[in-house]
Structure formats: C-alpha cells, structure tokens
Design a protein around this motif. Sequence first.
Motif, PDB file in Angstrom:
ATOM      1  N   VAL A   1       0.839  -1.204   0.000  1.00 54.60           N
ATOM      2  CA  VAL A   1       0.000   0.000   0.000  1.00 54.60           C
ATOM      3  C   VAL A   1       0.872   1.251   0.000  1.00 54.60           C
ATOM      4  O   VAL A   1       0.629   2.199  -0.750  1.00 54.60           O
ATOM      5  CB  VAL A   1      -0.948  -0.002   1.226  1.00 54.60           C
ATOM      6  CG1 VAL A   1      -1.712   1.313   1.306  1.00 54.60           C
ATOM      7  CG2 VAL A   1      -1.906  -1.174   1.159  1.00 54.60           C
ATOM      8  N   PHE A   2       1.878   1.249   0.848  1.00 52.32           N
ATOM      9  CA  PHE A   2       2.762   2.415   0.976  1.00 52.32           C
ATOM     10  C   PHE A   2       3.416   2.762  -0.357  1.00 52.32           C
ATOM     11  O   PHE A   2       3.505   3.940  -0.730  1.00 52.32           O
ATOM     12  CB  PHE A   2       3.831   2.124   2.027  1.00 52.32           C
ATOM     13  CG  PHE A   2       4.852   3.222   2.181  1.00 52.32           C
ATOM     14  CD1 PHE A   2       4.549   4.371   2.894  1.00 52.32           C
ATOM     15  CD2 PHE A   2       6.118   3.099   1.628  1.00 52.32           C
ATOM     16  CE1 PHE A   2       5.492   5.389   3.030  1.00 52.32           C
ATOM     17  CE2 PHE A   2       7.066   4.108   1.763  1.00 52.32           C
ATOM     18  CZ  PHE A   2       6.740   5.262   2.474  1.00 52.32           C
ATOM     19  N   GLU A   3       3.862   1.754  -1.079  1.00 58.78           N
ATOM     20  CA  GLU A   3       4.569   1.993  -2.338  1.00 58.78           C
ATOM     21  C   GLU A   3       3.659   2.592  -3.405  1.00 58.78           C
ATOM     22  O   GLU A   3       4.140   3.183  -4.364  1.00 58.78           O
ATOM     23  CB  GLU A   3       5.184   0.681  -2.832  1.00 58.78           C
ATOM     24  CG  GLU A   3       6.363   0.242  -1.962  1.00 58.78           C
ATOM     25  CD  GLU A   3       6.857  -1.150  -2.296  1.00 58.78           C
ATOM     26  OE1 GLU A   3       6.135  -1.877  -3.037  1.00 58.78           O
ATOM     27  OE2 GLU A   3       7.938  -1.530  -1.816  1.00 58.78           O
ATOM     28  N   HIS A   4       2.337   2.442  -3.236  1.00 60.04           N
ATOM     29  CA  HIS A   4       1.401   3.050  -4.179  1.00 60.04           C
ATOM     30  C   HIS A   4       0.845   4.365  -3.656  1.00 60.04           C
ATOM     31  O   HIS A   4       0.010   4.988  -4.310  1.00 60.04           O
ATOM     32  CB  HIS A   4       0.248   2.075  -4.463  1.00 60.04           C
ATOM     33  CG  HIS A   4       0.653   0.898  -5.293  1.00 60.04           C
ATOM     34  ND1 HIS A   4       1.193  -0.243  -4.744  1.00 60.04           N
ATOM     35  CD2 HIS A   4       0.630   0.694  -6.629  1.00 60.04           C
ATOM     36  CE1 HIS A   4       1.467  -1.112  -5.709  1.00 60.04           C
ATOM     37  NE2 HIS A   4       1.137  -0.561  -6.858  1.00 60.04           N
ATOM     38  N   HIS A   5       1.312   4.772  -2.490  1.00 59.90           N
ATOM     39  CA  HIS A   5       0.838   6.023  -1.901  1.00 59.90           C
ATOM     40  C   HIS A   5       1.455   7.193  -2.664  1.00 59.90           C
ATOM     41  O   HIS A   5       2.654   7.187  -2.964  1.00 59.90           O
ATOM     42  CB  HIS A   5       1.248   6.090  -0.425  1.00 59.90           C
ATOM     43  CG  HIS A   5       0.513   7.129   0.357  1.00 59.90           C
ATOM     44  ND1 HIS A   5       0.786   8.466   0.241  1.00 59.90           N
ATOM     45  CD2 HIS A   5      -0.482   7.024   1.274  1.00 59.90           C
ATOM     46  CE1 HIS A   5      -0.012   9.142   1.056  1.00 59.90           C
ATOM     47  NE2 HIS A   5      -0.788   8.300   1.691  1.00 59.90           N
ATOM     48  N   PRO A   6       0.663   8.218  -3.020  1.00 60.42           N
ATOM     49  CA  PRO A   6       1.211   9.330  -3.806  1.00 60.42           C
ATOM     50  C   PRO A   6       2.332  10.087  -3.108  1.00 60.42           C
ATOM     51  O   PRO A   6       3.141  10.744  -3.763  1.00 60.42           O
ATOM     52  CB  PRO A   6      -0.008  10.243  -4.016  1.00 60.42           C
ATOM     53  CG  PRO A   6      -1.013   9.811  -3.000  1.00 60.42           C
ATOM     54  CD  PRO A   6      -0.771   8.355  -2.779  1.00 60.42           C
ATOM     55  N   MET A   7       2.422   9.975  -1.782  1.00 57.51           N
ATOM     56  CA  MET A   7       3.465  10.681  -1.035  1.00 57.51           C
ATOM     57  C   MET A   7       4.579   9.741  -0.570  1.00 57.51           C
ATOM     58  O   MET A   7       5.370  10.098   0.299  1.00 57.51           O
ATOM     59  CB  MET A   7       2.845  11.379   0.175  1.00 57.51           C
ATOM     60  CG  MET A   7       1.763  12.385  -0.169  1.00 57.51           C
ATOM     61  SD  MET A   7       2.436  13.845  -0.973  1.00 57.51           S
ATOM     62  CE  MET A   7       3.242  14.619   0.430  1.00 57.51           C
ATOM     63  N   ALA A   8       4.659   8.557  -1.155  1.00 58.76           N
ATOM     64  CA  ALA A   8       5.589   7.535  -0.663  1.00 58.76           C
ATOM     65  C   ALA A   8       7.029   8.021  -0.619  1.00 58.76           C
ATOM     66  O   ALA A   8       7.769   7.735   0.330  1.00 58.76           O
ATOM     67  CB  ALA A   8       5.475   6.272  -1.517  1.00 58.76           C
ATOM     68  N   LYS A   9       7.441   8.774  -1.637  1.00 58.49           N
ATOM     69  CA  LYS A   9       8.845   9.208  -1.689  1.00 58.49           C
ATOM     70  C   LYS A   9       9.173  10.226  -0.603  1.00 58.49           C
ATOM     71  O   LYS A   9      10.339  10.416  -0.263  1.00 58.49           O
ATOM     72  CB  LYS A   9       9.160   9.784  -3.071  1.00 58.49           C
ATOM     73  CG  LYS A   9       9.118   8.738  -4.190  1.00 58.49           C
ATOM     74  CD  LYS A   9       9.486   9.354  -5.530  1.00 58.49           C
ATOM     75  CE  LYS A   9       9.484   8.299  -6.638  1.00 58.49           C
ATOM     76  NZ  LYS A   9       9.818   8.887  -7.963  1.00 58.49           N
TER      77      LYS A   9
END
Length: 400
Positions: A213-221
């Motif tokens: 889920v985190f890796e697809h989060h728009p703010m992951a970076k």
Amino acid sequence: PNPFPVSIPQYLMRYSLFPACATTALLLSLSSQVLAAEPTGGAADHHQPLDTRTAVVDLAALSDMKQLIEKLASKRVIFVGETHDRFEDHLNQLAVIEGLHNLEKEFAIGMEFFQQPFQPHLDAYVAGEISEQELLRRTEYFERWRFDYRLYRPILSYAREHGIPLVALNLEREITEKVGDGGIESLSEEERARIPAEIDREDERYRQRVKTVFEHHPMAKEKNFEHFLDVQLLWDEGMADRAAAYLREHPEKSMVVLAGSGHLEYGQGIPKRLLRRVPSESVILLSGTHRGLDKDMADFLLYPQPVALPESGLLGVMLDIETEGEGISVQGFADPSGAKDAGMEEGDRIVKVGENPIGSYSDIRIALLGSTPGQKLQVQVSRAQLVGENERLTFEVELH
C-alpha cells in the motif's frame, strides 16, 4: 481497493432484516492445488511455475442473511467489514445487528469511525440524553471522519432505539498524525499512555501488505515507511485493545465490530490482535465485491446489490475553515453554485443556514443533513464593509 486504508478521513431510519441490497452469503470451498504445469514460454518464465489452483463454489451451499445470522449467534466477536463509502456494506452491517438483536443476543457495537476520547458522548446519545445533531458536534464527526453521515445513520438510530451500547474504537487523530510524521518515538509520555502497551510487529505478511500500500501512496517518496507502518499498527492494535477492554469489562456481552475491510481481512489487523487479548469464538464477514475467492481472507463473503444514497443538496461553496471569526468564510464557489447565483460573494461569512446558527464546519454539514437538490434555503451571511460594521444579508439559495 487497498487492503489497508492509507489515511483516516471522511436517511433511512429503519430497515428490516432483509434490506433491499439482497445480500447472498457465500460458503466457499477451495480445491487442493493440482500439479503445477511447467510453463512453455520463454526462458524468463522457466523457474516460475503456474498457479493452477481452482476455487470451487458449491452453489447448493449458497445461503441468505437469515441463515448466516443463525450461524453468527454463537460467536462472541463478529467482525463486519466495509468499504466506507458503499451504502450496501452498511446496510449489511445493519442487517447483522438487527438479526442478532432479534435473536435476543446481548452485544455492543464497536465502531472504527468514532475516536476513543468521545465515548461519553456516544453513551449519552444511546441513553437519549443528547440529540443526533449534538452527537455529531461533540464527537467532531465531520472534522475527524467526514464520510457522509447518512451511510451510518441507520445503524446509530437502531442502536439508540434499542439501547445497544456503542463503543468508540479508534485512537484520536492527534496521536496517529504525530506518529505518521515522527514515529512512535515522537510521542510524549502522556501520549504514549494513550496507546497500547503491547504492539505485535512479528507478522511479516502484515508488514508486506502494508508496504505494498505504501509503495502506491502518492506521497511515498516523501514519507518514512516505518512511520507509516507504525500508524497502521496503532490503528489495528488500538482498536483491538479498546474492544478487548470492553469485552473484559462486560463478560456477559458479545461485540459486533464495524471497520474498514483492510483492518479485518486475513485476520491480520484487528481480529488476531483482539483475540490475542481476549481469546473468543469469532467470525469475519467481508463484501465479496471486487475480491477474488480466497478461503483465508474471511469466513463469509457477502455479495450485495449496489445501493446508492440519494443525492444531497449542496450550497456550492468552498469553505475556509481555518480563518477565525464569526461563522464560516466562503473561499470560493463550485460550478454550478446556487450560493453564487443567489448573490453570495467570496469573503462572506455564513452565519446561518435555515434555522441553524453556523459556528463551525460541523454546523454547515448538520444544517444540510437531509436536504435535497432543488430545495431552497435561507442563508444569512456577514459581509465586510470598507467603512463601519459588517453588513448582514440573507439570500435564498437553491441547492444543487
């Protein structure tokens, strides 16, 4: 849908046991894995055996909600998942609650969508001491959850009518937001006292699902995964801890837990953490809509027909809820906007809608609760003048 929520957000007074969504409860049987076939594709596939498992559904075993509820009656904890904005999921939750109540089962309703510090207001609502509108104000529902309250209204109304206890499960947003920014180590001693002392971090499958889920989060970076994981763990451990505490304090009662499906599927979120604290017979119900057939996901999958809420009337304004002052400031307008058409301007401060004084964002939402497109409401505003006191103006606004 994501298996875990990535953030905490945002009319019918009675329903019979069998709501119009016509749910079917489906019992699944998953066949054993057959011999994996060796792929005949290119070299890149050579060491990737095909998954040839077949899910088999015995159509003769299809059951309905009445049969399902009879099976739930012996369980102490019934987890019923939801996609927050799907009305049919909430109608199924209501059907379970109604069915168990009709069987004279003693239980409470644990709810993700209220936060723990506001428990006294839920108690007062069920006891008939405060109105629905006052409940929404005191729990800061529209600031803390924001999903259309009409999705949950039938459940709360039924609980109040029948005196079924409501339990606020979620940790307060202030804690989870702080952990999202700085991790659990950023909490003060007083804040740490508000979170569970025991947090299980050993489930690697849970961690991997959260990471996906985190890796697809728009703010992951821009975000720290460990902090993101801490928030998920706090949500699940916090809700499990609160539910377990209630069950220990009320050994004669069971609990129906209403929460997002990501907190329940595979039992990895709330269920295993609650049962670790209070071993109990339990069952997990999830909507099967948009889900594959996986016998480890839940005990029952429900397949309701889609049910949409009626459209709600809108003023067509964008609000500035940060600026202090009388009422709520109009920051801009939607297109179309009945408010703009009526003559309202940016910078106007809404002080009354219909007969409802406005002092907060919640007041606006409450004033519009139950309104419909095409309905006309009197809206009073305070408009700043170049010289002298603000002017009070009243507009008749047609809702869109």
